[in-house]
Design an enzyme around this catalytic site. Structure first.
Site, short mmCIF file in Angstrom:
data_model
loop_
_atom_site.label_atom_id
_atom_site.label_comp_id
_atom_site.label_asym_id
_atom_site.label_seq_id
_atom_site.Cartn_x
_atom_site.Cartn_y
_atom_site.Cartn_z
N SER A 95 0.85 -1.18 0.00
CA SER A 95 0.00 0.00 0.00
C SER A 95 0.89 1.23 0.00
O SER A 95 1.89 1.28 0.73
CB SER A 95 -0.91 0.00 1.23
OG SER A 95 -1.75 1.14 1.23
N HIS A 109 -2.57 7.33 -4.53
CA HIS A 109 -2.64 6.16 -3.66
C HIS A 109 -2.75 4.92 -4.53
O HIS A 109 -3.39 4.93 -5.59
CB HIS A 109 -3.89 6.26 -2.76
CG HIS A 109 -4.38 4.94 -2.26
ND1 HIS A 109 -5.44 4.26 -2.84
CD2 HIS A 109 -3.95 4.16 -1.23
CE1 HIS A 109 -5.64 3.13 -2.19
NE2 HIS A 109 -4.76 3.04 -1.21
N ASN A 111 -2.76 0.33 -4.06
CA ASN A 111 -2.77 -0.80 -3.14
C ASN A 111 -3.05 -2.07 -3.94
O ASN A 111 -3.90 -2.07 -4.82
CB ASN A 111 -3.86 -0.58 -2.08
CG ASN A 111 -4.08 -1.81 -1.22
OD1 ASN A 111 -4.93 -2.64 -1.51
ND2 ASN A 111 -3.33 -1.91 -0.15
N VAL A 112 -2.29 -3.11 -3.66
CA VAL A 112 -2.61 -4.45 -4.17
C VAL A 112 -2.49 -5.42 -3.00
O VAL A 112 -1.56 -5.31 -2.19
CB VAL A 112 -1.72 -4.88 -5.35
CG1 VAL A 112 -2.13 -4.17 -6.62
CG2 VAL A 112 -0.24 -4.62 -5.08
N HIS A 148 -6.33 7.72 -16.77
CA HIS A 148 -7.38 6.74 -17.05
C HIS A 148 -7.06 5.89 -18.28
O HIS A 148 -7.47 4.72 -18.34
CB HIS A 148 -8.73 7.46 -17.18
CG HIS A 148 -9.35 7.76 -15.86
ND1 HIS A 148 -10.10 6.84 -15.16
CD2 HIS A 148 -9.29 8.87 -15.08
CE1 HIS A 148 -10.49 7.37 -14.01
NE2 HIS A 148 -10.01 8.61 -13.94
N HIS A 178 -20.05 12.42 3.59
CA HIS A 178 -20.49 13.55 4.42
C HIS A 178 -20.21 14.90 3.76
O HIS A 178 -20.72 15.92 4.19
CB HIS A 178 -19.83 13.48 5.81
CG HIS A 178 -18.34 13.53 5.79
ND1 HIS A 178 -17.56 12.42 5.64
CD2 HIS A 178 -17.48 14.58 5.92
CE1 HIS A 178 -16.28 12.76 5.68
NE2 HIS A 178 -16.21 14.07 5.84
N GLY A 261 -4.80 -5.10 14.76
CA GLY A 261 -3.61 -4.82 15.56
C GLY A 261 -2.37 -4.55 14.75
O GLY A 261 -1.26 -4.84 15.17
N ARG A 263 0.49 -2.17 12.76
CA ARG A 263 1.35 -1.10 13.28
C ARG A 263 0.72 0.25 12.96
O ARG A 263 0.56 0.61 11.80
CB ARG A 263 2.74 -1.21 12.66
CG ARG A 263 3.72 -0.17 13.18
CD ARG A 263 5.11 -0.47 12.63
NE ARG A 263 6.10 0.46 13.13
CZ ARG A 263 6.62 1.46 12.41
NH1 ARG A 263 6.21 1.66 11.16
NH2 ARG A 263 7.54 2.25 12.93
#
Length: 307
Positions: A95, A109, A111-112, A148, A178, A261, A263
């Site tokens: 990430s 950003h 992430n895999v 894209h 929000h 839990g 880090r």
């Protein structure tokens, strides 16, 4: 027919991907280097966090690898998959979040990840997820199209329907409910990918991971020399507040990391180093700042009319 997942193969790719992305970001910055912290999770597993700060181009960039395991899944994982309750699990992924110094270079950003839940006497339940998204402060049409187009091109070998589906998923996911506005201009987002087989899904996850720098670094190179001042910086810091709001209120990955839990320093590495909020801010309707809200944040087909 149903090939069992090769966890070691996935882990080897993820560690290699972390190395490659860090090397490319360091080269693009030309000044700062990544500092690595390795950590161990008491309940099982651990990871290595790499963070670059105070660079010539990147104010802060973090590229994390984690591989955690446990006897039972946390509530965030079983909320929409109740059949997984009571299974042991392993989750691994890379990430990253990049906060450039220049307001003209977008935050990004990616992430895999791979997830497997097991129970004696039953077949493992596994899936891949990930994607990448772009959060500009000052929008450029050609950058949005390039971003894209790169996403669409890497999806193409996997089927015509893949890019439109995962683009929409990204638009829907990275939406700040929000505020009733998008976090940025989207990209790709996929989850629960486990068909038709492990090899196909793993190939797609690799394509997304490897495709990130092809999508992002050309934008960095194109915008890094633009001059900016206090006005642009103030707007960048204000908009970074939206990034914080999404990650702390809506992001499932943040919640999963905290509930398992993980880090805390690594989980919250995604937070920008500097940010500000301003009550009731409204940009001048004719300003470049207003153009972000008007022309870039509403969902668009960025490839319409592109051959």
């Amino acid at each position: 027919m149903n090939q069992l997942p090769d966890i070691n193969q996935v882990k080897a790719f993820l560690l290699s991907l972390q190395d490659q992305i860090c090397q490319k970001l360091s080269a693009a910055d030309g000044s700062a280097q990544f500092k690595q912290d390795s950590w161990v999770r008491e309940e099982g597993g651990g990871g290595q966090s790499r963070v670059m700060t105070g660079g010539a181009v990147f104010e802060q960039a973090g590229v994390n690898f984690s591989h955690v395991s446990g006897a039972t899944l946390p509530a965030s994982a079983t909320a929409h998959r109740p059949e997984l309750a009571g299974r042991s699990f392993q989750a691994m992924g890379v990430s990253l979040v990049i906060h450039p110094l220049s307001p003209y270079i977008p935050t990004s950003h990616a992430n895999v990840r791979f997830f497997i839940a097991e129970k004696p006497g039953e077949d493992p339940v596994w899936w891949f997820g990930g994607g990448f998204d772009l959060t500009p402060y000052y929008g450029f049409e050609e950058d949005a199209r390039h971003w894209h187009q790169t996403a669409a091109d890497l999806c193409q070998p996997f089927g015509e329907e893949v890019y439109p589906r995962y683009k929409k998923w990204c638009d829907d996911y990275f939406f700040i409910k929000h505020r009733n506005e998008a976090r940025g201009i989207g990209g790709l987002f996929f989850d629960d990918l486990n068909t038709p087989d492990f090899a196909h899904c793993f190939d797609f996850m690799q394509a997304v991971g490897n495709g990130f720098t092809h999508a992002y670094l050309p934008i960095v190179e194109k915008r890094r020399a633009l001059t900016w001042g206090e006005r642009e910086r103030d707007f960048q810091l204000y908009r970074r507040g939206r990034y914080v709001e999404f990650n702390l209120v809506w992001d499932r990955g943040t919640l999963f990391g905290l509930q398992t839990g993980g880090r805390t320093e690594s989980i919250l590495m995604s937070m920008p180093p500097l940010v500000r909020w301003e009550y009731g801010f409204e940009p001048d309707p004719e300003s470049p700042e207003a153009a972000l809200y008007r022309d870039f944040l509403p969902v668009r087909d960025w490839l319409a009319g592109v051959k």
